[in-house]
Design a protein around this motif. Structure first.
Motif, PDB file in Angstrom:
ATOM      1  N   MET A   1      -1.559  12.622  -2.121  1.00  0.00           N
ATOM      2  CA  MET A   1      -1.990  13.353  -0.911  1.00  0.00           C
ATOM      3  C   MET A   1      -1.027  14.498  -0.610  1.00  0.00           C
ATOM      4  SD  MET A   1      -3.326  11.705   2.552  1.00  0.00           S
ATOM      5  CE  MET A   1      -1.966  11.806   3.662  1.00  0.00           C
ATOM      6  N   LYS A   2      -1.582  15.610  -0.206  1.00  0.00           N
ATOM      7  CA  LYS A   2      -0.734  16.766   0.119  1.00  0.00           C
ATOM      8  C   LYS A   2      -0.033  16.519   1.457  1.00  0.00           C
ATOM      9  CE  LYS A   2      -2.738  20.991  -1.228  1.00  0.00           C
ATOM     10  NZ  LYS A   2      -3.962  21.797  -1.130  1.00  0.00           N
ATOM     11  N   LEU A   3       1.158  17.085   1.560  1.00  0.00           N
ATOM     12  CA  LEU A   3       1.946  16.890   2.775  1.00  0.00           C
ATOM     13  C   LEU A   3       1.259  17.559   3.971  1.00  0.00           C
ATOM     14  CD1 LEU A   3       4.595  15.457   3.270  1.00  0.00           C
ATOM     15  CD2 LEU A   3       5.736  17.679   3.191  1.00  0.00           C
ATOM     16  N   THR A   4       0.619  18.693   3.700  1.00  0.00           N
ATOM     17  CA  THR A   4      -0.029  19.423   4.796  1.00  0.00           C
ATOM     18  C   THR A   4      -1.215  18.659   5.372  1.00  0.00           C
ATOM     19  OG1 THR A   4      -1.213  20.587   3.077  1.00  0.00           O
ATOM     20  CG2 THR A   4       0.585  21.760   4.115  1.00  0.00           C
ATOM     21  N   HIS A   5      -1.792  17.693   4.584  1.00  0.00           N
ATOM     22  CA  HIS A   5      -2.952  16.953   5.059  1.00  0.00           C
ATOM     23  C   HIS A   5      -2.557  15.663   5.775  1.00  0.00           C
ATOM     24  CE1 HIS A   5      -4.872  19.839   2.599  1.00  0.00           C
ATOM     25  NE2 HIS A   5      -6.084  19.330   2.765  1.00  0.00           N
ATOM     26  N   SER A   6      -1.213  15.382   5.837  1.00  0.00           N
ATOM     27  CA  SER A   6      -0.793  14.103   6.414  1.00  0.00           C
ATOM     28  C   SER A   6      -0.541  14.251   7.913  1.00  0.00           C
ATOM     29  CB  SER A   6       0.479  13.634   5.701  1.00  0.00           C
ATOM     30  OG  SER A   6       1.200  12.772   6.538  1.00  0.00           O
ATOM     31  N   ALA A   8       0.999  12.047   9.876  1.00  0.00           N
ATOM     32  CA  ALA A   8       2.366  11.601  10.194  1.00  0.00           C
ATOM     33  C   ALA A   8       3.343  12.747   9.990  1.00  0.00           C
ATOM     34  CB  ALA A   8       2.733  10.412   9.316  1.00  0.00           C
ATOM     35  N   ALA A   9       3.197  13.467   8.870  1.00  0.00           N
ATOM     36  CA  ALA A   9       4.104  14.578   8.581  1.00  0.00           C
ATOM     37  C   ALA A   9       4.004  15.630   9.660  1.00  0.00           C
ATOM     38  CB  ALA A   9       3.774  15.175   7.218  1.00  0.00           C
ATOM     39  N   LYS A  10       2.768  15.855  10.108  1.00  0.00           N
ATOM     40  CA  LYS A  10       2.558  16.891  11.115  1.00  0.00           C
ATOM     41  C   LYS A  10       3.247  16.507  12.433  1.00  0.00           C
ATOM     42  CE  LYS A  10      -1.733  18.222  10.529  1.00  0.00           C
ATOM     43  NZ  LYS A  10      -3.125  18.543  10.829  1.00  0.00           N
ATOM     44  N   LEU A  86       6.410  27.622   9.927  1.00  0.00           N
ATOM     45  CA  LEU A  86       5.564  28.056   8.807  1.00  0.00           C
ATOM     46  C   LEU A  86       4.780  26.868   8.238  1.00  0.00           C
ATOM     47  CD1 LEU A  86       7.915  30.602   7.021  1.00  0.00           C
ATOM     48  CD2 LEU A  86       5.880  31.062   8.404  1.00  0.00           C
ATOM     49  N   PHE A  87       5.497  25.713   8.108  1.00  0.00           N
ATOM     50  CA  PHE A  87       4.819  24.521   7.565  1.00  0.00           C
ATOM     51  C   PHE A  87       3.644  24.130   8.465  1.00  0.00           C
ATOM     52  CE2 PHE A  87       4.369  19.914   8.100  1.00  0.00           C
ATOM     53  CZ  PHE A  87       3.879  19.592   6.843  1.00  0.00           C
ATOM     54  N   ARG A  95      -6.931  17.961   7.355  1.00  0.00           N
ATOM     55  CA  ARG A  95      -6.990  16.537   7.664  1.00  0.00           C
ATOM     56  C   ARG A  95      -7.011  15.778   6.369  1.00  0.00           C
ATOM     57  NH1 ARG A  95     -11.525  15.431  12.156  1.00  0.00           N
ATOM     58  NH2 ARG A  95     -10.604  16.785  13.731  1.00  0.00           N
ATOM     59  N   ALA A  96      -6.617  14.522   6.449  1.00  0.00           N
ATOM     60  CA  ALA A  96      -6.625  13.695   5.247  1.00  0.00           C
ATOM     61  C   ALA A  96      -8.062  13.551   4.741  1.00  0.00           C
ATOM     62  CB  ALA A  96      -6.051  12.319   5.568  1.00  0.00           C
TER      63      ALA A  96
END
Lengths: 544, 237
Positions: A1-6, A8-10, A86-87, A95-96
């Motif tokens: 999974m991409k970090l941008t789609h997570s 939790a990361a967001k 930027l991230f 979204r996931a």
């Protein structure tokens, strides 16, 4: 999974962003304050621990020992903030499990409203903290420590700026999402308002156009001329009109308008005549008595077109009728000699002293004479059916009953040909509007074909089915010979599915059947699937 | 011994018909136009006329009309035209039957026999009192007591089912019955898809009753509606 789609990361990134933003602001503000107080380069301020001739006007703030590390921490935090910003811009709207960007709740708010709301939030924050200017933060405030009232002011100030930054972040993120989905302009109040206006304009335009279109030619002329006169009046009012001139002007224009109306009346008559001619009403006569010049000539031309076309149509009908008459007469004339041939062949068959060879020859004569008889009848029938020269008496007819009757008529012939019949019919009636006698002739041809050409030992399916608004009668059978011929070809006159293998039949059966079905307003179709031969008759169902 | 007049402008057809009729034991007279035919009828005792429609001089229809002024002998028209309107015209002008060219000689003989029976035998029976159990329509007669059926005096063998169907249709001559209705009335059972057999039975009756089952005169198929027994199907009764 991409970090941008997570998710939790967001969330983590947003928390970290707030934290770092607060840090950065605090550090930068403190550093600036201390710089302003001259703690960095003034000789009078020195490290109290060093106590190397330090002259201090007051006590030093608790951060003083870290006065060189604070800007560094602030810078690093700022860098971190920018990276996280930027991230988050990249992650916004993702979204996931979804490849493309999607709207969140905040993205459904019209964008211009959102901008206004953000500006209001920032303004409120500014008014809540009057010392907006960074330079208003004084080093003296720091001296008391953060727990003192002055220190708390600094913390509140930092919090406010952080909040403003967060508001800006959320605006940036929603903007990013909107740009990604490509609907940036769609979801704005301005867009909605403009669209509403455009629609209203379109609707009004359409209404005006319809109104204008449905207006008579004369009213159109009056409207346009009035508009023209009004413009002239408005433009030229002040320059040269005296009372007398105005009267003249009105008189001239009224005359012109009357002439225009007269012209338009004649034009509309011509138009009406042309429309009727186009619709096929060839006997229509354009009234040219009160017309003048070119219009009169045009009207007379239209009338002669009508006359010419009437003549052409009449001639065509006449030639068509002559053709049918010719075929009818020839058929009748053939029948008389044919009667003699058939009768004498029949008598010859009964001659006792004929030899074996003679009997064979007589059998050939008999067969061919009968074929000639059938051919004559079919040609007559086909000609009448194709030209519609048959009286059609449409009446409510039950397709189920009809099919049963027809199949019963052919029961004997089917048994001889080794065919079994399966009748599939719905419960009750399937009423159609048709001429029962003509329909029997259709089935006579079709079932006759089946008896002639179906493979021995197979089943023949005769079915009636009710469609949405149609009653469909289908006949299906297995052909004895391979049908390497297309449906269109098979329906041509004089074409037989078996080329030259059989001498029976004229090749007119399907053509007659189709003509008769179409005469009754039905549709006739055939389909070939390898050896399966299928005929489909379609009639509109009626209520009984 | 009956005398039959054959009238056709085609001599070969007259000759052929003469052969067939003579072989059946009839005596024939020949005419080649309408006037000759009327002359022969005036001079001789003629029992039946076979008349061509399309002839030079007075045609078959005119001849029939002229003939009907004096005599009521059976007239069978022969014609090349097969349109229904022509048949109706011929029958309404006074002809008794109608055969289209090219005809089957056997059919001509059968029709001649039928017409002669009606003219000679049944004509004399008009005075006879009829039993109430007898239904008679246009030469078809069924006797419900004896369970017999005759056509122009000739007995016809029908199965019990066929007899019941015919009786039903003759009792209500002119009325159209659908196959389902016939099934219900004859079999006295609700018709659940068994109507197919009715149509087959009716075809069998027609084959026994009619001279040409493809062109029935008595038991008519009303396509897409049902079946009926035609009442007053002949020109005169």
């Amino acid at each position: 999974m991409k970090l941008t789609h997570s998710l939790a990361a967001k969330i983590a990134a947003i928390f970290l962003f707030i934290l770092l933003a607060f840090f950065a602001i605090f550090c930068i503000t403190s550093s600036l304050a201390m710089m302003d107080a001259g703690y960095y380069w003034s000789d009078s301020v020195q490290d109290p621990n060093q106590s190397d001739g330090l002259e201090i006007s007051g006590s030093l703030p608790p951060f003083f020992p870290y006065r060189y590390t604070l800007p560094a921490i602030g810078g690093v935090s700022l860098m971190g903030c920018i990276i996280l910003y930027l991230f988050l811009l990249c992650a916004a709207g993702h979204r996931a499990g979804r490849e493309e960007a999607v709207y969140n709740i905040q993205d459904r708010i019209p964008f211009d409203l959102y901008v206004v709301a953000t500006v209001i939030v920032m303004a409120t924050l500014a008014s809540a903290f009057p010392a907006w200017n960074m330079m208003d933060v004084r080093a003296e405030m720091l001296v008391q420590g953060l727990s003192s009232p002055e220190g708390a002011v600094i913390l509140i100030y930092c919090c406010c700026i952080t909040l403003a930054i967060v508001a800006f972040l959320s605006l940036s993120m929603t903007a990013a999402t909107r740009i990604k989905t490509g609907t940036f302009w769609r979801n704005t109040v301005v867009y909605y308002v403009l669209r509403l206006c455009w629609r209203a304009l379109c609707w009004m335009g359409r209404g005006a156009r319809t109104l204008f279109r449905n207006m008579g030619l004369i009213w159109k002329a009056i409207l346009i001329y009035s508009a023209y006169a009004l413009i002239l009046l408005l433009v030229g009012r002040e320059t040269y009109f005296s009372a007398m001139a105005t009267l003249w002007w009105i008189g001239i224009n009224m005359t012109a308008l009357l002439a225009l109306c007269f012209f338009m009346i004649q034009l509309s008559r011509l138009q009406e005549g042309a429309k009727r001619l186009a619709a096929g009403e060839l006997s229509y006569h354009v009234p040219t008595e009160h017309m003048f010049f070119a219009l009169k000539q045009h009207g007379e031309n239209l009338n002669s077109i009508g006359a010419g076309m009437t003549r052409a149509v009449e001639e065509r009908i006449k030639s068509e009728r002559l053709k049918t008459e010719l075929i009818t007469n020839v058929s009748h004339d053939i029948k008389t000699p044919l009667t003699s041939i058939l009768n004498y062949v029949d008598l010859l068959k009964k001659e006792p002293q004929a030899g074996e060879t003679a009997k064979e020859y007589i059998a050939v004569l008999d067969r061919q004479a009968h074929r000639l008889k059938k051919l004559t009848e079919d040609v007559l029938e086909a000609s009448k059916a194709a030209t519609g020269n048959i009286k059609v008496e449409l009446a409510p007819t039950d397709a189920v009953e009809l099919l049963r009757q027809c199949v019963a008529e052919y029961e004997g012939r089917f048994q001889q040909a080794g065919l079994a019949t399966v009748v599939q019919a719905p419960e009750g009636k399937a009423a159609i509007l048709a001429d029962g006698r003509l329909l029997w002739r259709v089935f006579d041809n079709l079932l006759g074909n089946i008896a002639k050409y179906a493979q021995r030992g197979t089943r023949v399916y005769a079915a009636v089915a009710k469609d949405a608004s149609d009653v469909v009668v289908t006949l299906k059978n297995i052909s004895r010979d391979a049908l390497n011929i297309s449906e269109e070809e098979l329906m041509e006159r004089f074409v037989r599915g078996d080329s030259a293998r059989s001498t029976e039949g004229s090749g007119l059966g399907l053509s007659i059947a189709r003509s008769l079905v179409e005469l009754q307003g039905g549709r006739f179709g055939i389909a070939i699937d390898c050896d399966l031969f299928k005929v489909e008759l379609r009639f509109s169902a009626i209520e009984e | 011994m009956y005398n039959i007049l054959i009238c056709d402008d085609d001599r070969d057809i007259v000759a052929a018909l003469k052969i067939y009729l003579t072989a059946e034991g009839y005596h024939t007279f020949e005419a080649y136009n309408g006037n000759d035919a009327l002359g022969i009828i005036a001079r001789e005792t003629i029992h039946l006329v076979l008349l061509d429609v399309m002839m030079p001089g007075p045609d078959g229809l005119a001849t029939t009309a002229a003939l009907r002024e004096k005599s009521n002998i059976p007239v069978i028209l022969l014609t090349a035209k097969s349109e229904d309107t022509d048949k109706v015209l011929g029958l309404s002008i006074g002809a008794d039957d109608y055969i289209t060219k090219p005809f089957n000689p056997m059919e001509v003989l059968a029709r001649v026999r039928s017409q002669l029976r009606r003219y000679t035998m049944l004509g004399g029976m008009h005075g006879m009192e009829k039993k109430p159990s007898i239904i008679s329509i246009d030469g078809v007669e069924i006797d419900d007591e004896a369970k017999t059926v005759t056509v122009d005096g000739e007995p016809v063998n029908l199965t019990p089912i066929e007899y019941s169907i015919l009786k039903l249709l003759m009792e209500h001559a002119g009325k159209v019955f659908s196959s389902a209705r016939i099934y219900e009335l004859v079999w006295k059972d609700p018709a659940w898809g068994a109507e197919n057999t009715v149509a087959v039975h009716i075809r069998h009756i027609r084959e026994k009753l009619e001279i040409n089952p493809a062109e029935p005169r008595y038991l008519k198929v009303v396509w897409g509606q049902g079946y009926k027994f035609e009442k007053g199907c002949k020109g005169k009764q």
